[in-house]
Scaffold this active site. Structure first.
Site, short mmCIF file in Angstrom:
data_model
loop_
_atom_site.label_atom_id
_atom_site.label_comp_id
_atom_site.label_asym_id
_atom_site.label_seq_id
_atom_site.Cartn_x
_atom_site.Cartn_y
_atom_site.Cartn_z
CG ASP A 113 -2.01 -1.03 1.09
OD1 ASP A 113 -2.23 -1.50 -0.05
OD2 ASP A 113 -2.63 -1.39 2.11
CE LYS A 158 -17.48 -26.35 -17.16
NZ LYS A 158 -18.13 -25.25 -16.48
S1 IVH Z 1 -12.02 -24.28 -22.01
C1 IVH Z 1 -13.96 -23.74 -26.16
N1 IVH Z 1 -11.19 -24.73 -19.57
O1 IVH Z 1 -16.57 -23.39 -18.52
C2 IVH Z 1 -13.91 -24.02 -24.73
N2 IVH Z 1 -13.29 -23.65 -19.84
O2 IVH Z 1 -19.06 -24.56 -19.51
C3 IVH Z 1 -13.23 -23.00 -23.98
N3 IVH Z 1 -14.36 -23.03 -17.74
O3 IVH Z 1 -17.17 -21.02 -21.03
C4 IVH Z 1 -13.28 -23.21 -22.56
N4 IVH Z 1 -12.79 -23.79 -16.40
O4 IVH Z 1 -15.92 -20.22 -18.93
C5 IVH Z 1 -12.18 -24.23 -20.33
N5 IVH Z 1 -10.28 -25.17 -17.50
C6 IVH Z 1 -11.27 -24.66 -18.24
C7 IVH Z 1 -12.41 -24.06 -17.67
C8 IVH Z 1 -13.40 -23.57 -18.52
C9 IVH Z 1 -13.96 -23.18 -16.47
C10 IVH Z 1 -15.64 -22.40 -18.16
C11 IVH Z 1 -15.51 -21.49 -19.35
C12 IVH Z 1 -16.49 -22.03 -20.35
C13 IVH Z 1 -17.41 -22.84 -19.49
C14 IVH Z 1 -18.11 -23.92 -20.29
#
Ligand code: IVH
Length: 675
Positions: A36, A114
């Site tokens: 900060d 994910k």
């Molecule tokens: S790849 C073309 N990798 O899940 C696909 N997506 O349900 C591109 N998401 O829209 C996405 N973790 O916002 C990818 N390790 C990951 C992810 C991920 C979260 C989200 C992403 C996507 C959604 C699809």
């Protein structure tokens, strides 16, 4: 270059480095206070020499002007979604299909968690962050650049160790919020009497889409890269993992420690099971894993449908959802009189706990769900998030509508909706016992005076037996009073009295939270305590004194003045003073945050340089909270020699472990590193 410009540039580089260490590498190298101070130094310099300000200066992260709507922004290539599979069988079918389409070429798949957040596309041009856009309909999203700039893990400049990355570069990733920050945000929203977020995903998405970027700035959002946008031809990569490596080289945040590479479906299934097992203990929410074919050539062969690529799949975890029946509805009364409908349901197991009671939040939510008594409903409990009703599954023929009560269930006082546009119905009786019970629990809560052992049943008994009628009565309690309640045996009574005694010396900021002044939560309490240093001094302030304080504004200022204008509050303050409650902000806490400020710290094993109690005292002095057992909420475990089972548990829960030297070093950074 002028010397000021040069100095500003040097500080900026330093700040960027620290942001990178903190948010990307997860290894802070300086304290929050030092950080900060650096930022303040830059702010002063830029204020005195406005010609030195650059659009990518970290001072510009704090949030610019509010907007009334977001501009549309087209994506260079569509932002696709993912196909979902929910069972091992479905996943194996996906894998076999991919394998068949690749004519039995060997497959290498990347497996990532994910992240349960909201996706964001970042475009950099000549190394500078040009735009950040949400997914929208996949072709056109919303331009949230000003908000994304406030996310400290998103670099404003792309650079490798030394050089600026000059090409146009795009990456996509997930904006998410740590579970702890989600809870913190909700606690703050409750204190401000605002609507809370149902889960971390909504919190991330809602915070990213704030019209006022300074609100986003206060939510501590994070970002992790997961996929490519359009790629400049100069960047030669052949696999998804090479793309991720490139991002890491550019110092973009990637939850890289979590990525694995598999060559058989069996390996993927093992990893899926592993993530499913540990998901609860992670600091962030995941709702499955994403499996991607690594080779870009193979990705191209597999192609995509209109919505999703055939080379990737989301292998989702089973949601923690079950059905049950709403047996009845009860109304709970909060500390400000807000009446909340609570559904009593047939007890069911969901996400590892038995649920028999679920808050319906407010009567607008009841209407939105269309839920009635006797209905069969789908409920959900994900992670630590409080259970919620997702929807009505079957409407009962004998269903009864859930309507706001006319009278308070506790005091029979009138219940009204003060303004038409307000969501909340309130009991307006100021001496309602249910309100006082909630207020007392708030007074004793961890954020307030932190009186451990004063839980719901203790508060109920103390009030029922007329032992506590206002907060100051706590300080007059005697052991024999407590022994008169069936809840307290000898030891428990002594413990509570000790805790009450300790609470007397809490800093002013804690007392201000504990008093339950409307709109005064952690942040505002800190501002007030630092500025006015004593309760007496704050008490004397007028609307004219308070309104100009940037963090307050007219609503909060008014609420503070109103609080001190009430006779009952003046009497309470007098009584608290007579009971010996501290009204001052200790000098060492003025303007100082330490690595242990507000953190809970647990010790295990033998320390070499101090006794356990000395080390605990040190934590207290640094504004932290020594605790005696481990939970997900513990911030640090300090580990001496021959640690006990706490160490293993900490690792399992994802609690940060420090050895004694690291602890001493961090304590030193807080200013008083000697024992
Ligand atoms: S790849 C073309 N990798 O899940 C696909 N997506 O349900 C591109 N998401 O829209 C996405 N973790 O916002 C990818 N390790 C990951 C992810 C991920 C979260 C989200 C992403 C996507 C959604 C699809």
């Amino acid at each position: 270059m002028s010397s000021f410009r040069k100095e500003a540039e040097q500080i900026r580089r330093k700040i960027e480095e620290h942001n990178y260490s903190y948010y990307v590498l997860n290894q802070p190298t300086i304290t929050d206070k030092e950080f900060d101070d650096l930022l303040k130094k830059l702010q002063t310099l830029e204020k005195e020499h406005p010609e030195c300000v650059t659009p990518d200066s970290p001072t510009q992260r704090v949030g610019g002007k509010a907007v009334s709507s977001f501009a549309p922004r087209s994506h260079s290539v569509p932002m696709l979604s993912l196909e979902n599979v929910y069972t091992e069988e479905e996943f194996r079918a996906w894998w076999e299909r991919a394998q068949k389409n690749l004519e039995s070429e060997p497959i290498e798949a990347v497996v990532e968690p994910k992240m349960d957040g909201v996706s964001l596309a970042l475009v950099y041009e000549k190394g500078r962050l040009l735009s950040a856009a949400t997914r929208g309909d996949g072709a056109v999203g919303e331009d949230v650049t000003a908000n994304a700039r406030t996310i400290r893990s998103i670099p404003l400049n792309l650079r490798t160790q030394n050089e600026i990355v000059s090409d146009r570069f795009e990456c996509r990733g997930e904006v998410y919020i740590l579970k702890s920050d989600f809870e913190k945000t909700n606690r703050r929203l409750i204190q401000q009497e605002d609507k809370t977020f149902v889960n971390p995903r909504n919190a991330a998405s809602g915070s990213l889409r704030q019209k006022d970027p300074s609100v986003t700035a206060g939510r501590n959002l994070r970002f992790s890269v997961h996929s490519m946008g359009s790629m400049p031809s100069q960047i030669k990569i052949e696999t998804h993992s090479q793309f991720i490596e490139t991002c890491k080289k550019y110092r973009l945040p990637v939850l890289n420690q979590s990525i694995s590479i598999c060559s058989t479906e069996e390996e993927v299934v093992q990893i899926y099971r592993h993530w499913n097992k540990i998901r609860e203990s992670l600091p962030y929410e995941i709702d499955g894993i994403v499996v991607k074919i690594n080779s870009l050539r193979q990705q191209q062969i597999l192609g995509q449908t209109a919505k999703s690529p055939r080379w990737a799949v989301a292998f989702k975890f089973m949601a923690h959802q079950v059905q049950t029946k709403v047996r009845a509805v009860e109304f709970s009364v909060g500390r400000t009189g807000v009446v909340t409908p609570v559904a009593k349901v047939n007890p069911v197991e969901c996400g590892g706990v038995t649920i028999s009671s679920i808050s319906l939040h407010n009567f607008d939510e009841v209407e939105r769900l269309g839920v009635e008594i006797e209905d069969q409903v789908l409920i959900e409990r994900a992670g630590d998030v409080i259970p919620k009703v997702v929807r009505v599954v079957t409407r009962s023929k004998s269903g009864r509508k859930i309507v706001p009560p006319k009278k308070c269930p506790s005091c029979e006082g009138e219940v009204i909706r003060e303004k038409e546009e307000e969501v909340a119905y309130r009991c307006v009786n100021p001496s309602c016992p249910a309100q006082f019970e909630r207020a007392l629990l708030h007074f004793a809560s961890r954020d307030g005076m932190d009186v451990q052992g004063l839980g719901e049943s203790a508060a109920q008994q103390l009030i029922q037996k007329n032992l506590v009628r206002d907060f100051s009565d706590l300080y007059r309690l005697k052991k024999e009073n407590l022994l008169g309640c069936d809840l307290f045996a000898d030891k428990k009574a002594e413990n509570l009295l000790r805790q009450i005694e300790i609470s007397k010396s809490k800093p002013l900021a804690k007392l201000l939270i504990a008093l339950g002044i409307r709109h005064v939560g952690e942040k505002i309490a800190q501002v007030l305590a630092e500025r006015f240093e004593s309760l007496e001094s704050l008490q004397k302030k007028t609307l004219e004194d308070l309104t100009p304080i940037p963090e307050l504004g007219p609503i909060i200022a008014n609420s503070i003045v109103q609080f001190f204008a009430q006779k009952s509050n003046i009497t309470l303050i007098k009584k608290l003073k007579e009971s010996g409650v501290n009204f001052k902000q200790p000098e060492h806490l003025l303007g100082q945050t330490t690595p242990f400020s507000q953190k809970s710290v647990l010790f295990t094993g033998e320390l070499k340089r101090a006794t356990r109690s000395q080390a605990q005292e040190m934590v207290r002095q640094l504004g932290g909270n020594p605790v005696s057992s481990i939970s997900k909420k513990t911030d640090f475990l300090v580990c001496g020699e021959n640690p006990g089972s706490k160490l293993e548990k900490a690792r399992h829960l994802g609690v940060q472990v420090l050895n004694e030297d690291e602890f001493i070093q961090m304590a030193g950074e807080g200013g008083r590193g000697t024992i």
